[in-house]
Design a protein around this motif. Structure first.
Motif, PDB file in Angstrom:
ATOM      1  N   CYS A  40       0.861  -1.191   0.000  1.00 28.30           N
ATOM      2  CA  CYS A  40       0.000   0.000   0.000  1.00 28.30           C
ATOM      3  C   CYS A  40       0.892   1.234   0.000  1.00 28.30           C
ATOM      4  N   THR A  76       1.389  -1.953   3.828  1.00 26.41           N
ATOM      5  CA  THR A  76       0.894  -3.312   4.038  1.00 26.41           C
ATOM      6  C   THR A  76       0.909  -4.077   2.721  1.00 26.41           C
ATOM      7  N   GLN A 111      -0.318  -6.805   0.185  1.00 23.50           N
ATOM      8  CA  GLN A 111      -1.637  -7.386  -0.061  1.00 23.50           C
ATOM      9  C   GLN A 111      -1.790  -7.725  -1.535  1.00 23.50           C
ATOM     10  N   SER A 119     -12.346  -4.884  -3.190  1.00 19.82           N
ATOM     11  CA  SER A 119     -11.829  -3.636  -2.611  1.00 19.82           C
ATOM     12  C   SER A 119     -11.972  -2.444  -3.555  1.00 19.82           C
ATOM     13  N   TYR A 148      -9.305   2.150  -5.541  1.00 21.24           N
ATOM     14  CA  TYR A 148      -9.029   0.960  -4.741  1.00 21.24           C
ATOM     15  C   TYR A 148      -8.827   1.383  -3.286  1.00 21.24           C
ATOM     16  N   CYS A 153      -7.313   0.338   0.412  1.00 13.90           N
ATOM     17  CA  CYS A 153      -6.377  -0.569   1.086  1.00 13.90           C
ATOM     18  C   CYS A 153      -7.122  -1.416   2.110  1.00 13.90           C
ATOM     19  N   GLU A 154      -6.826  -2.713   2.138  1.00  8.73           N
ATOM     20  CA  GLU A 154      -7.507  -3.610   3.066  1.00  8.73           C
ATOM     21  C   GLU A 154      -7.096  -3.383   4.507  1.00  8.73           C
ATOM     22  N   SER A 155      -6.001  -2.648   4.724  1.00  7.11           N
ATOM     23  CA  SER A 155      -5.513  -2.419   6.078  1.00  7.11           C
ATOM     24  C   SER A 155      -5.905  -1.034   6.604  1.00  7.11           C
ATOM     25  N   ILE A 206      -6.598   4.339  -3.005  1.00  7.76           N
ATOM     26  CA  ILE A 206      -5.449   4.135  -3.894  1.00  7.76           C
ATOM     27  C   ILE A 206      -5.915   4.399  -5.314  1.00  7.76           C
ATOM     28  N   MET A 243       3.408   0.522  -6.848  1.00  7.35           N
ATOM     29  CA  MET A 243       3.002  -0.703  -6.159  1.00  7.35           C
ATOM     30  C   MET A 243       3.513  -1.928  -6.909  1.00  7.35           C
TER      31      MET A 243
END
Length: 572
Positions: free
Chosen positions: A178, A183, A185, A191, A204, A206-208, A213, A221
């Motif tokens: 990220c 993080t 991923q 997402s 997008y 971030c899952e954390s 994004i 990335m």
């Protein structure tokens, strides 16, 4: 490409989406072995024609424009070069290009490097020899440093070659950092978000950390990412990879979301999007339809042809003692309405010129149907089955009526056939005969029947349809069997006491739409103009302005003009 040069890895399986550079990887692998590690190679495409296209469009320019390769493979046009479009020789090895549908191309000489492209598009068997990938793998047996590289967009879950290969390997996925919290991923479709109604503005999350994004963050990335094996327990010797379109530097989040927005309305287009954009197999929920659910969705039509239908087709099934037909209305998004269902009793075996039954059918197909708007619609195209015992009579009826778009058709079973093939005159009457891929069309019909909400692809039915009609419409189911590794898919009748004419008629009506190749969006625009013109014709004339009314009254008070021989209008 690193896995290809790893001596500990014998097989590489890549389950992928489109637009991720797979073809360039194949080119690079071929170039590497020609230049650095010469070996006998076999590249397999789904068909021989696709193999020829790859050789001309991809391989030839690479050999011509790469200085390291230019002098190692002779030009196939050169005299005595020993090279052809499908076979290239070089010092220490050769490259053979074959089609998966040809057993001969997969046999004979030993091969060290096998490159298999789009394996989910391969036939179940190369002729009578068996699975094409298994045949190619056997040719590598004598090499200790053999290599198999296979890649494809997947198809149906549980039946996909590339999915099976991916699951048998170490299941590597690409982890990226990220840009906000670092993080690591994998990029997942769940997402991706966008403002309601604006998929082009997708981003997008971030899952954390949940921070947005954007596409501008993607290059960094990707550069900071790494492949990680996720299989448990870890497998050795087989490297497998999965990558989806979210990683593609050539496709934005907004473009991907817009494509999803367009595809999600129909099961068949959504399935294609899942396969080619997410690089995931699609899970088909069942191979049959419950008739009771269709019975509950019946509705009252405001007219013979409800609003929304803009084009009519007809499917006609010929039996020994009757003719059955269904008229189907088609609208934007391929939404359909069951307009009429008829059974005409009589002997279809009589010649059409002397048959009351055929005359009754002819009169019916020539009639106009009342649309809810008041516009009258004719049947734009009709398909008549010729596969029964009355073939000669059907030919005699259809041949002089081709200009009226009354088409002779014949069904052909088999998974993967096109819905409608080009017409042929290879029959006793010389009539244009369309061969239908009935299995393909039945899958299309059943996928539409499963749509539960009105809209694109939804099937409407009037209250007049009874239980027997829906039992016929859903009379068949698709069964899949496996024998000696070969998959067979076949449509069978669920109950031998229930007929299937309603299903056949719907299939033929859908085939007529395919033959017409109508753009329903354009047809809807033209139909709206017809409706608007009719409204203008039926609208009462506007009253004249008040000063015009006064002028008319004044003229009535005026005396008629004189002329020699009397007054105007016969007054004297």
């Amino acid at each position: 490409m690193d896995a290809v040069t790893d001596p500990a890895i014998a097989e590489i399986w890549v389950m992928k989406s489109a637009q991720v550079g797979w073809t360039e990887i194949l080119n690079n692998v071929v170039g590497y072995y020609i230049d650095q590690d010469p070996a006998p190679m076999l590249l397999i495409q789904p068909t021989l024609e696709m193999g020829q296209a790859w050789s001309k469009d991809r391989l030839a320019p690479m050999l011509r424009d790469s200085p390291r390769l230019r002098d190692k493979v002779a030009d196939p046009k050169a005299k005595d070069s020993g090279n052809t479009i499908l076979h290239k020789t070089f010092i220490g090895g050769h490259l053979t290009i074959a089609g998966a549908n040809s057993a001969a191309g997969l046999a004979s000489r030993p091969i060290r490097i096998v490159l298999a492209d789009e394996v989910d598009r391969y036939p179940n068997s190369a002729g009578a020899e068996g699975d094409p990938v298994s045949l190619a793998r056997k040719r590598t047996t004598t090499f200790w440093n053999r290599k198999l590289l296979a890649g494809s967009t997947p198809t149906i879950k549980g039946k996909s070659r590339i999915e099976n290969g991916f699951l048998n390997g170490d299941q590597r996925r690409y982890f990226v950092p990220c840009p906000h919290c670092d993080t690591m991923q994998t990029l997942k479709w769940s997402s991706v978000s966008w403002p309601d109604g604006h998929p082009e503005q997708a981003y997008y999350a971030c899952e954390s950390c949940g921070v947005m994004i954007t596409d501008a963050d993607k290059p960094g990335m990707l550069a900071g990412g790494e492949w990680r094996a996720t299989a448990t327990p870890q497998r050795e010797g087989i490297a497998s990879f999965h990558v989806n379109e979210l990683y593609s530097p050539w496709v934005t989040f907004g473009q991907m979301a817009s494509n999803f927005y367009e595809a999600k309305s129909l099961p068949d287009t959504l399935r294609t999007w899942v396969n080619t954009s997410l690089g995931e197999p699609d899970e088909v929920s069942g191979d049959t339809v419950d008739e009771t659910g269709l019975l509950d969705r019946r509705e009252v039509y405001a007219a013979q042809v409800p609003d929304g239908a803009v084009l009519l087709t007809c499917g006609i099934d010929v039996q020994d003692n009757r003719i059955e037909l269904e008229v189907v209305g088609h609208g934007v998004g391929q939404e359909t309405w069951d307009v009429d269902y008829r059974v005409f009793e009589g002997d279809p075996g009589q010649h059409p010129t002397h048959s009351p039954l055929w005359q009754q059918l002819d009169d019916y197909l020539a009639q106009e149907f009342e649309h809810e708007s008041g516009v009258r619609l004719k049947i734009s195209g009709a398909c008549i089955d010729t596969g029964g015992s009355k073939t000669s009579s059907v030919y005699a009826y259809c041949k002089p009526r081709f200009a009226r778009r009354i088409f002779a058709i014949k069904g052909a079973g088999g998974h993967g056939r096109p819905a409608v093939a080009k017409p042929t005159r290879n029959n006793s009457a010389g009539v244009r005969l369309f061969v239908l891929g009935v299995d393909t069309l039945k899958e299309l019909v059943y996928s539409r029947l499963k749509i539960a909400e009105p809209g694109p692809g939804y099937c409407h039915f009037p209250v007049e349809r009874d239980v027997a009609f829906f039992a016929q419409l859903t009379a068949e189911k698709l069964i899949t069997t496996y024998y000696k590794g070969k998959e067979t898919r076949k449509w069978v009748v669920k109950n031998e006491h229930i007929r299937n004419e309603a299903l056949d008629c719907r299939v033929y009506a859908m085939a007529a739409l395919h033959i017409l190749n109508a753009d329903l969006d354009r047809v809807a625009v033209k139909f709206k103009k017809r409706k608007d013109a009719r409204k203008e014709e039926q609208a009462p004339p506007e009253p004249p302005p008040k000063h015009e009314l006064k002028r008319v009254v004044d003229m009535k008070k005026a005396k008629p003009a004189k002329r020699p021989g009397g007054y105007l209008n016969g007054w004297r």
